[in-house]
Motif scaffolding. Sequence first.
Motif, mmCIF file in Angstrom:
data_model
loop_
_atom_site.group_PDB
_atom_site.id
_atom_site.type_symbol
_atom_site.label_atom_id
_atom_site.label_comp_id
_atom_site.label_asym_id
_atom_site.label_seq_id
_atom_site.Cartn_x
_atom_site.Cartn_y
_atom_site.Cartn_z
ATOM 1 N N GLU A 163 41.699 9.520 -2.523
ATOM 2 C CA GLU A 163 41.572 10.957 -2.259
ATOM 3 C C GLU A 163 42.568 11.686 -3.169
ATOM 4 O OE1 GLU A 163 42.231 13.130 1.736
ATOM 5 O OE2 GLU A 163 41.076 11.329 2.237
ATOM 6 N N VAL A 164 42.243 12.909 -3.516
ATOM 7 C CA VAL A 164 43.200 13.723 -4.264
ATOM 8 C C VAL A 164 43.843 14.676 -3.264
ATOM 9 C CG1 VAL A 164 43.464 15.428 -6.118
ATOM 10 C CG2 VAL A 164 41.881 13.507 -6.402
ATOM 11 N N LYS A 177 55.416 8.868 11.535
ATOM 12 C CA LYS A 177 55.334 8.302 10.185
ATOM 13 C C LYS A 177 55.386 9.416 9.145
ATOM 14 C CE LYS A 177 53.031 4.216 11.782
ATOM 15 N NZ LYS A 177 51.849 3.376 11.893
ATOM 16 N N LEU A 178 56.327 9.291 8.192
ATOM 17 C CA LEU A 178 56.520 10.322 7.166
ATOM 18 C C LEU A 178 56.213 9.738 5.787
ATOM 19 C CD1 LEU A 178 59.901 11.720 8.589
ATOM 20 C CD2 LEU A 178 57.628 12.729 8.866
ATOM 21 N N ASP A 179 55.166 8.930 5.686
ATOM 22 C CA ASP A 179 54.897 8.187 4.451
ATOM 23 C C ASP A 179 53.388 7.995 4.256
ATOM 24 O OD1 ASP A 179 53.938 5.791 5.901
ATOM 25 O OD2 ASP A 179 55.985 5.796 6.663
ATOM 26 N N LEU A 187 45.827 9.655 9.502
ATOM 27 C CA LEU A 187 46.564 10.470 10.471
ATOM 28 C C LEU A 187 46.601 11.937 10.059
ATOM 29 C CD1 LEU A 187 49.604 8.061 11.055
ATOM 30 C CD2 LEU A 187 47.653 8.417 12.579
ATOM 31 N N GLY A 188 46.314 12.210 8.757
ATOM 32 C CA GLY A 188 46.370 13.594 8.252
ATOM 33 C C GLY A 188 47.819 14.027 8.044
ATOM 34 N N GLY A 189 47.984 15.244 7.502
ATOM 35 C CA GLY A 189 49.324 15.828 7.354
ATOM 36 C C GLY A 189 50.230 15.103 6.371
ATOM 37 N N LEU A 190 49.639 14.515 5.336
ATOM 38 C CA LEU A 190 50.467 13.756 4.378
ATOM 39 C C LEU A 190 51.445 14.660 3.626
ATOM 40 C CD1 LEU A 190 49.801 10.745 2.280
ATOM 41 C CD2 LEU A 190 50.281 12.803 0.993
ATOM 42 N N VAL A 191 50.942 15.784 3.106
ATOM 43 C CA VAL A 191 51.829 16.663 2.334
ATOM 44 C C VAL A 191 52.928 17.249 3.228
ATOM 45 C CG1 VAL A 191 51.901 18.889 1.124
ATOM 46 C CG2 VAL A 191 50.309 17.138 0.380
#
Length: 254
Positions: A41-42, A212-214, A222-226
């Motif tokens: 994914e981008v 998880k922050l990675d 889980l979403g919310g990567l950025v």
Amino acid sequence: MSKRRKIYEGKAKVLFEGPEPGTLVQYFKDDTTAFNAQKHEVIDGKGVLNNRISEYIFTRLEEIGIPTHFIRTLNMREQLIREVEIVPLEVVVRNVAAGSLVKRLGLTSGEPLPRPLVEFYYKDDALGDPLVTEDHISVFNWATPAEVDELMAHALRINDFLTGLFYGVGIRLIDFKLEFGRLWDGENHRLVLADEISPDSCRLWDTKSLEKLDKDRFREDLGGLVDAYQEVARRLGIFNGKNTDGKTGPVLVS
Ligand code: UDP
């Protein structure tokens, strides 16, 4: 992206010819992959955050005497680095059981290990980066026994330093992956830390909530990567949390 000669394109980064011999430009893409690139994914803004976080960590490591390929940041997505001959091994250090270790040995995710564990994986996408022993490394001449000792010593020192750095900002360093390169000086070479250290290559859990922050946010949908990478940058003091240009995406503190 610029028109400089592309030397190599990986899953998350591109290497371009540098301005002087012996240098390269490392460009951080927004592409995010997992499971040997089967999932892709981008994710807008990820490359900018990894560039900044990795710059910060490499600079701190240089300050304590760990040699690295890093020279300086050029812009939001690019770093000037020294050209090295990459050792074809991924060096993984683990403090807490997670990921492939849990699957391989039937452990419980989150179980602390009795002491830090160092593993070597042979870098070969077609083979899925297999776990290898020191004897494989020596027999197939991927690195000499003396280099393996040095890789191990650097990896453990980096682990001690990063564990403390992250613990100080409420983050547990579960595990991470390192890559090293040979920096040649005439006939001689020395091993230096290469590639990147970012939430793409580490497992980082909030100390209290275990959030998880990675990159597991992407692996596990889980979403919310950025947001998570921004939180890591914010806690390290390199992200001010405000968008001043009216656009979406991270604003970084220099
Ligand atoms: N890792 C990485 N690149 C890889 C494989 C692993 O950066 O190609 C990192 C991963 O993010 C984690 C650590 O190395 O922090 C250990 O990963 P693991 O062996 O558990 O594999 P995974 O669960 O990522 O397949």
